[in-house]
Design an enzyme around this catalytic site. Structure first.
Site, PDB file in Angstrom:
ATOM      1  N   HIS A  12      41.279  34.824  38.995  1.00  0.00           N
ATOM      2  CA  HIS A  12      39.927  35.085  39.825  1.00  0.00           C
ATOM      3  C   HIS A  12      39.283  36.376  39.796  1.00  0.00           C
ATOM      4  O   HIS A  12      39.338  37.254  40.929  1.00  0.00           O
ATOM      5  CB  HIS A  12      40.776  34.999  41.426  1.00  0.00           C
ATOM      6  CG  HIS A  12      41.258  33.159  41.998  1.00  0.00           C
ATOM      7  ND1 HIS A  12      40.796  32.301  41.437  1.00  0.00           N
ATOM      8  CD2 HIS A  12      43.104  33.105  41.813  1.00  0.00           C
ATOM      9  CE1 HIS A  12      41.542  30.920  42.003  1.00  0.00           C
ATOM     10  NE2 HIS A  12      43.094  31.909  41.929  1.00  0.00           N
ATOM     11  N   HIS A  13      38.861  37.045  38.588  1.00  0.00           N
ATOM     12  CA  HIS A  13      38.155  37.956  38.828  1.00  0.00           C
ATOM     13  C   HIS A  13      37.575  38.310  37.624  1.00  0.00           C
ATOM     14  O   HIS A  13      37.176  38.618  37.294  1.00  0.00           O
ATOM     15  CB  HIS A  13      39.235  39.262  37.982  1.00  0.00           C
ATOM     16  CG  HIS A  13      41.180  39.009  38.285  1.00  0.00           C
ATOM     17  ND1 HIS A  13      42.507  39.588  37.818  1.00  0.00           N
ATOM     18  CD2 HIS A  13      41.250  39.327  39.620  1.00  0.00           C
ATOM     19  CE1 HIS A  13      42.952  39.568  39.089  1.00  0.00           C
ATOM     20  NE2 HIS A  13      42.899  39.170  39.398  1.00  0.00           N
ATOM     21  N   VAL A  14      36.690  36.809  38.021  1.00  0.00           N
ATOM     22  CA  VAL A  14      34.940  36.817  37.324  1.00  0.00           C
ATOM     23  C   VAL A  14      34.010  37.939  37.777  1.00  0.00           C
ATOM     24  O   VAL A  14      34.021  38.114  38.747  1.00  0.00           O
ATOM     25  CB  VAL A  14      34.918  35.455  37.240  1.00  0.00           C
ATOM     26  CG1 VAL A  14      34.649  35.246  39.424  1.00  0.00           C
ATOM     27  CG2 VAL A  14      33.182  35.276  36.965  1.00  0.00           C
TER      28      VAL A  14
ATOM     29  N   ASP B 124      36.136  36.385  33.084  1.00  0.00           N
ATOM     30  CA  ASP B 124      37.765  35.795  33.684  1.00  0.00           C
ATOM     31  C   ASP B 124      38.278  36.541  32.935  1.00  0.00           C
ATOM     32  O   ASP B 124      39.035  36.913  31.524  1.00  0.00           O
ATOM     33  CB  ASP B 124      37.051  35.186  34.025  1.00  0.00           C
ATOM     34  CG  ASP B 124      38.659  35.037  35.449  1.00  0.00           C
ATOM     35  OD1 ASP B 124      37.986  35.359  36.097  1.00  0.00           O
ATOM     36  OD2 ASP B 124      38.292  33.542  36.083  1.00  0.00           O
TER      37      ASP B 124
END
Ligand SMILES: Cc1cc2nc3c(=O)[nH]c(=O)nc-3n(C[C@H](O)[C@H](O)[C@H](O)COP(=O)(O)OP(=O)(O)OC[C@H]3O[C@@H](n4cnc5c(N)ncnc54)[C@H](O)[C@@H]3O)c2cc1C
Length: 589
Positions: A523-525, A320
């Site tokens: 929030h970029h998992v 992330d």
């Protein structure tokens, strides 16, 4: 009246066929694209199963992006508690501290229906690195046509670069109409410090730029709007909402033959003739594979999942982007930054309702971007390791309540660190770590499909990540204090950190503690069903996105990224959806 919801009505189970050619699980950034593209061929039948419902008005009005995480449209995932970081955040539903809120869209359009709508693709060298790991067909030159196929670039200056941009795709991309004075200063600061103003999706990306958004004339352009709405009347595409897929079903040859799902409190099965495609997101797809017996054998046996269909590293390789929030400046010159006041004016609502313009048609102060090299990055490349978000507001603009709800900031943090800047106008620069070395994992808590998974991101556990982000803070301080901002009467806010109140603001120790309080997910998992060739023992899918060791099953969403792209993830995942659709068509049509 423009405030309409997407006219996709949930179809009752009795309208479902027993069998389809393709079953797509999850109608999010990737799944909506795949369903729409496959059903372009009237000779095949496609079922899209989605756990969430229709997009409500709140999701279509851009301003509301700030309040969608934590709402009914959110899966509301939580990480396990972290050690020595997230000191300023807590899980408000229990006394356990130091967890990170992980919103994910539970709605048609998936996370593209709740996200911040920034359009950013990732660096050319990200994709070349995927290809160099044995993922043939995923180098930048291979994926660029899919970015362009998806894109409808509406900015004439950017659209003129036809090598990099497309103008005929379903995904409308817009340069925001409004730019605040402090945003103007941000771009000037870039020039002042010797950087270029760039197209971050173009030929040269190191430098400063305004954000572009997936907004069309004041309406969020989710993948549901862009892809599914135009396709929703096709008779060969069935979209089945409020249906939670539990497992993929296999025959004795390990060929996927359908899925089991829950709807209306009942268990159902639907079969496929050709393939099942999992597009349930980085958490959702990994979870379905694990529940289906595809994943680390020992982990699955421990919770009673037999037989082990394929012993793959599902759930590992979790990555992330971390961002350092909290670095804000207040300004004395009024009307230079984002203000909440116009929202309380009835004329603003009327303007949006009639014309789709004004503050409701825009994001909340999310304005600028810079891609920069940290001191640890190779400056001879155009592959910066830092992204800096410029926001023309502070997290305390509303008193901090929104930030508390969105990220779970503690009351202590709001009342000590943020207290002096509550309700004040200003701006914020958020440095973001683009290429993390830290790796986490997710696994099942139990064999029950409705239990939340265990998510361990191991945030900043690799010291190199911490160092890059610390260096990012230094860049942010330099930019935010630079000459172009001075005319606004600025004051950098270095608040008291609740867990180390004795530290001198601005000292090295202060910045370390600042990061430990303020860093959190962007929030970029990605990465839990890693793409890689058969000899890569950590790979879950091959370069055609087929799950290793079984037949008739692919995964296509953010989970397949071998390494998370160096940017926001939505556009790259839409590209993955476009490419997946072509790969599937190539196999069957
Ligand atoms: C708050 C927030 C802001 C963001 N802002 C940006 C941004 O501005 N720009 C950007 O580029 N990226 C942004 N991102 C990231 C980006 O939006 C996501 O990475 C991307 O949308 C994920 O796409 P996906 O297809 O992998 O998953 P999703 O879009 O999440 O799709 C998965 C879908 O599968 C469904 N599903 C899951 N499990 C099941 C099941 N068992 N059965 C049936 N259906 C299921 C879900 O409901 C969902 O609809 C943001 C993310 C968040 C959370």
């Amino acid at each position: 009246m423009y405030l309409t919801t997407l006219p996709l009505e949930p179809m009752n189970a009795r309208f479902l066929e027993k069998e389809y050619d393709f079953i797509v699980v999850g109608g999010g950034s990737a799944g909506a694209v795949i369903s729409a593209r496959l059903s372009e061929n009237p000779a095949v039948t496609v079922l899209l199963i989605e756990a969430g419902g229709n997009e409500p008005v709140t999701s279509t009005v851009p301003w509301f992006h700030a309040v969608l995480p934590g709402s009914d449209l959110d899966w509301k995932f939580r990480t396990v508690p972290q050690t020595d970081i997230l000191l300023g955040y807590e899980n408000q539903v229990s006394p356990i501290r130091l967890v990170s809120f992980w919103p994910r869209g539970k709605v048609i359009g998936g996370t593209s229906s709740i996200n911040t709508m920034i359009y950013m693709r990732g660096n050319k060298l990200d994709f070349d690195a995927w290809a160099a790991q044995g993922n043939d067909g995923w180098a930048y030159e291979d994926v660029l046509p899919y970015f362009k196929k998806a894109e409808h670039q509406t900015d004439p200056i950017l659209a003129a670069d036809t090598y990099h941009h497309g103008t005929n795709g379903p995904l409308i991309v817009q340069t925001p109409r409004h730019r605040s004075p402090v945003m103007g200063a941000f771009l000037k600061a870039g020039k002042y410090l010797g950087y270029d103003i760039v197209d971050p999706n173009g030929s040269h990306v190191t430098g400063f730029s305004p954000f572009q958004m997936t907004i069309n004339k004041g309406i969020r352009w989710s993948t549901a709007r862009a892809y599914l709405k135009p396709a929703s009347r096709r008779t060969n595409l069935h979209i089945f909402l409020y249906s939670h897929v539990h497992t993929v079903l296999f025959d004795e040859q390990k060929r996927a033959i359908g899925v089991e799902y829950g709807a209306n409190g009942l268990r159902h099965i639907v079969y496929c003739r050709k393939e099942v495609i999992l597009s349930a997101g980085t958490i959702g797809s990994a979870k379905i594979l694990l529940l289906s017996g595809i994943g680390p054998k020992e982990d699955l046996e421990e919770i009673g999942i037999f037989p082990n269909i394929a012993n793959l590293q599902v759930g590992k390789n979790l990555q992330d982007h971390m961002g350092a929030f909290g670095l804000s400046w207040t300004i004395r010159k009024k009307k230079s930054a984002y203000s909440l006041l116009p929202l309380f004016n009835p004329i603003t609502l009327k303007e949006y309702t009639l014309k789709h313009t004004g503050p409701f048609g825009e994001t909340v102060g999310v304005e600028g971007n810079a891609f920069l090299h940290s001191r640890y990055s190779n400056k001879s490349t155009d592959w910066p390791d830092l992204q800096l978000f410029f926001l023309s507001a502070t997290p305390a603009i509303d008193g901090g309540g929104g930030f508390q709800k969105y990220f779970g900031a503690t009351t202590e943090m709001i009342e000590t660190f943020y207290h002096p800047i509550k309700f004040k106008e200003g701006y914020t620069i958020v440095p973001i770590l683009l290429r993390p070395f830290s790796r986490g994992y997710m696994k099942l808590r139990s064999h029950h499909p409705y239990d939340m998974p265990i998510i361990q991101p191991n945030f900043l556990s690799d010291r190199r990540d911490f160092d890059v982000l610390l260096d990012g803070l230094k860049h942010a301080v330099e930019i935010g204090n630079s000459k172009p901002f001075k005319k606004f009467g600025i004051s950098m806010h270095l608040g008291v950190l609740p867990k180390c109140p004795h530290l001198q603001p601005g000292s090295d120790a202060y910045w370390v503690c600042f990061l430990r309080h303020n860093a959190n997910t962007e929030h970029h998992v990605a990465g839990t069903c890693k793409m890689g060739p058969v000899h890569d023992k950590s790979a879950v899918v091959d370069p055609e996105l087929k799950v290793h060791g079984v037949m008739g099953l692919r995964v296509a969403d953010g989970s397949i990224m071998p390494t998370v792209v160096s940017a926001n993830t939505n556009a790259a995942i839409i590209m993955i959806g476009e490419k997946a659709a072509d790969l599937i068509k190539g196999s069957w049509m």
